[in-house]
Design an enzyme around this catalytic site. Structure first.
Site, PDB file in Angstrom:
ATOM      1  N   ARG A  25       0.820  -1.229   0.000  1.00  0.00           N
ATOM      2  CA  ARG A  25       0.000   0.000   0.000  1.00  0.00           C
ATOM      3  C   ARG A  25       0.848   1.271   0.000  1.00  0.00           C
ATOM      4  NH1 ARG A  25      -5.427  -1.729   3.365  1.00  0.00           N
ATOM      5  NH2 ARG A  25      -6.171  -3.166   1.754  1.00  0.00           N
ATOM      6  N   ASP A 127      12.899 -16.302  15.686  1.00  0.00           N
ATOM      7  CA  ASP A 127      14.070 -16.595  16.520  1.00  0.00           C
ATOM      8  C   ASP A 127      14.681 -15.339  17.172  1.00  0.00           C
ATOM      9  OD1 ASP A 127      13.703 -19.176  15.603  1.00  0.00           O
ATOM     10  OD2 ASP A 127      15.172 -18.978  14.001  1.00  0.00           O
ATOM     11  N   ARG A 247       7.835 -35.424  32.445  1.00  0.00           N
ATOM     12  CA  ARG A 247       7.132 -35.437  31.164  1.00  0.00           C
ATOM     13  C   ARG A 247       7.840 -34.457  30.226  1.00  0.00           C
ATOM     14  NH1 ARG A 247       5.309 -39.137  33.340  1.00  0.00           N
ATOM     15  NH2 ARG A 247       3.137 -39.835  33.522  1.00  0.00           N
TER      16      ARG A 247
HETATM   17  O1  F6P Z   1      13.737 -19.873  11.923  1.00  0.00           O
HETATM   18  C1  F6P Z   1      12.476 -20.171  12.439  1.00  0.00           C
HETATM   19  C2  F6P Z   1      12.394 -21.619  12.846  1.00  0.00           C
HETATM   20  O2  F6P Z   1      11.086 -21.873  13.312  1.00  0.00           O
HETATM   21  C3  F6P Z   1      13.425 -22.072  13.862  1.00  0.00           C
HETATM   22  O3  F6P Z   1      13.101 -21.713  15.178  1.00  0.00           O
HETATM   23  C4  F6P Z   1      13.431 -23.556  13.623  1.00  0.00           C
HETATM   24  O4  F6P Z   1      14.656 -24.131  14.015  1.00  0.00           O
HETATM   25  C5  F6P Z   1      13.249 -23.658  12.140  1.00  0.00           C
HETATM   26  O5  F6P Z   1      12.629 -22.450  11.731  1.00  0.00           O
HETATM   27  C6  F6P Z   1      12.446 -24.817  11.674  1.00  0.00           C
HETATM   28  O6  F6P Z   1      12.497 -24.817  10.289  1.00  0.00           O
HETATM   29  P1  F6P Z   1      11.470 -25.595   9.354  1.00  0.00           P
HETATM   30  O7  F6P Z   1      10.151 -24.891   9.444  1.00  0.00           O
HETATM   31  O8  F6P Z   1      12.081 -25.474   8.005  1.00  0.00           O
HETATM   32  O9  F6P Z   1      11.393 -26.981   9.883  1.00  0.00           O
END
Ligand code: F6P
Length: 323
Positions: A25, A127, A247
């Protein structure tokens, strides 16, 4: 500037849609044509690009994921793949690209700028490990999803006097584990940035039991030297050292699909608008990010060659709090 394109790349993150909306936009508002690239850099190589209009981005702010789709593209890592993408962009008169993504994606952005094509990056990854932005799009939403899970697990942990190992995402970075561990009142937090020995961890948990705690919550970052599966293997073999029944819960991709929080929608909207502002004033080869609450830009060369640091004083603070 007449024609720009936008793409989302790498792991999807809640708020990416708000960033796409803002780029589209504010670009249209400047009188430009704006194109959306499907499936990240892979779509760029294949020429999977479509014009976008005001209505193409209606009602997407509240949706997690990305309407453009995303991918991790191996072919783009090779010069031949990037050359194909460049050829397509040039043949279609596209003059600049906005890349919404994290570390791998901005490495791709930097590689394109090295080949002479103007790119502006937008910091987005759950992350929060990207140099050049104190917060990235998606991390706030992911933190809140993980925190809600921790709160729920704590309730059942207390009812049954159990310990829970809860693994959160973050790749090689412990940011999600550190924040949710502190906010969730964890007895222990295990990070990739700090060497943690399973025996010492068990001793810490046993101490919690001896102090009369009804539960023990251990938040583990997936990238830690010992992940939840490895730690649980050790604890099962050494149950007496832990003092609790154990757990394990691995939160995984659940953390990526939550409704974008207000913080993420605002951050993404500000980043998207700032990206077209940058292109308008001829500033490219940079990442749009957040610094001390303000929008900042950092050269992509700096972004890809630096590592963001985690504030480990917070871990020490949590040790004092988990009494
Ligand atoms: O970078 C984001 C993330 O979710 C990380 O925290 C994780 O290690 C990775 O991507 C997982 O990647 P994918 O979705 O390719 O399995």
């Amino acid at each position: 500037m007449k024609k720009i394109a936008v793409l989302t790349s790498g792991g999807d993150a809640p708020g990416m849609n708000a960033a796409i909306r803002a780029v589209v936009r504010t670009g249209l508002e400047r009188g430009w044509e704006v194109f959306g690239v499907k499936l990240g850099f892979a779509g760029l190589i294949e020429g999977n690009i479509n014009p976008m209009y005001d209505r193409s981005v209606s009602e997407i702010m509240q949706r997690a994921g990305t309407i453009l789709g995303s991918a991790r593209c191996q072919e783009f890592m090779e010069i031949e793949g990037r050359a194909k993408a460049l050829q397509y962009l040039e043949e279609n008169g596209i003059e600049a690209l906005v890349v919404i993504g994290g570390n791998g994606s901005q490495t791709g952005s930097y590689a394109l700028t090295q080949m002479g094509f103007p790119v502006v990056g937008i910091a987005s990854t759950i992350d929060n490990d990207l140099y050049g932005s104190e917060m990235t799009i998606g991390v706030d939403s992911a933190l809140n999803v993980a925190l809600e899970a921790i709160d729920r697990l704590k309730v059942t942990a207390s009812s049954h006097k159990r310990a829970f190992l809860i693994e959160v995402m973050g790749r090689h970075c412990g940011y999600i584990a550190l924040m949710t561990g502190i906010a969730g009142g964890a007895e222990a937090i295990v990070l990739p940035e700090v060497e943690t020995n399973p025996e010492e961890l068990a001793a810490e948990i046993l101490k919690a039991r001896e102090k009369g705690k009804a539960h023990a919550i251990i938040v583990v970052a997936e990238g830690a030297r010992y992940n939840a599966e490895e730690l649980s293997h050790y604890f099962k073999l050494n149950r007496d050292k832990l003092g609790f029944d154990l757990r394990v819960s691995i939160l995984g991709h659940i953390q990526r699909g939550g409704t974008p929080t207000l913080f993420d929608r605002m951050l993404a909207t500000r980043f998207g608008a700032a990206a077209t502002e940058c292109l308008d004033r001829g500033e490219d080869g940079v990442l749009v990010g957040l610094g001390r609450g303000e929008i900042i830009t950092t050269p992509l060369a700096e972004v890809v060659s630096n590592q963001k640091k985690l504030d480990l004083s917070l871990l020490h603070m949590n040790r004092a709090l988990a009494r």
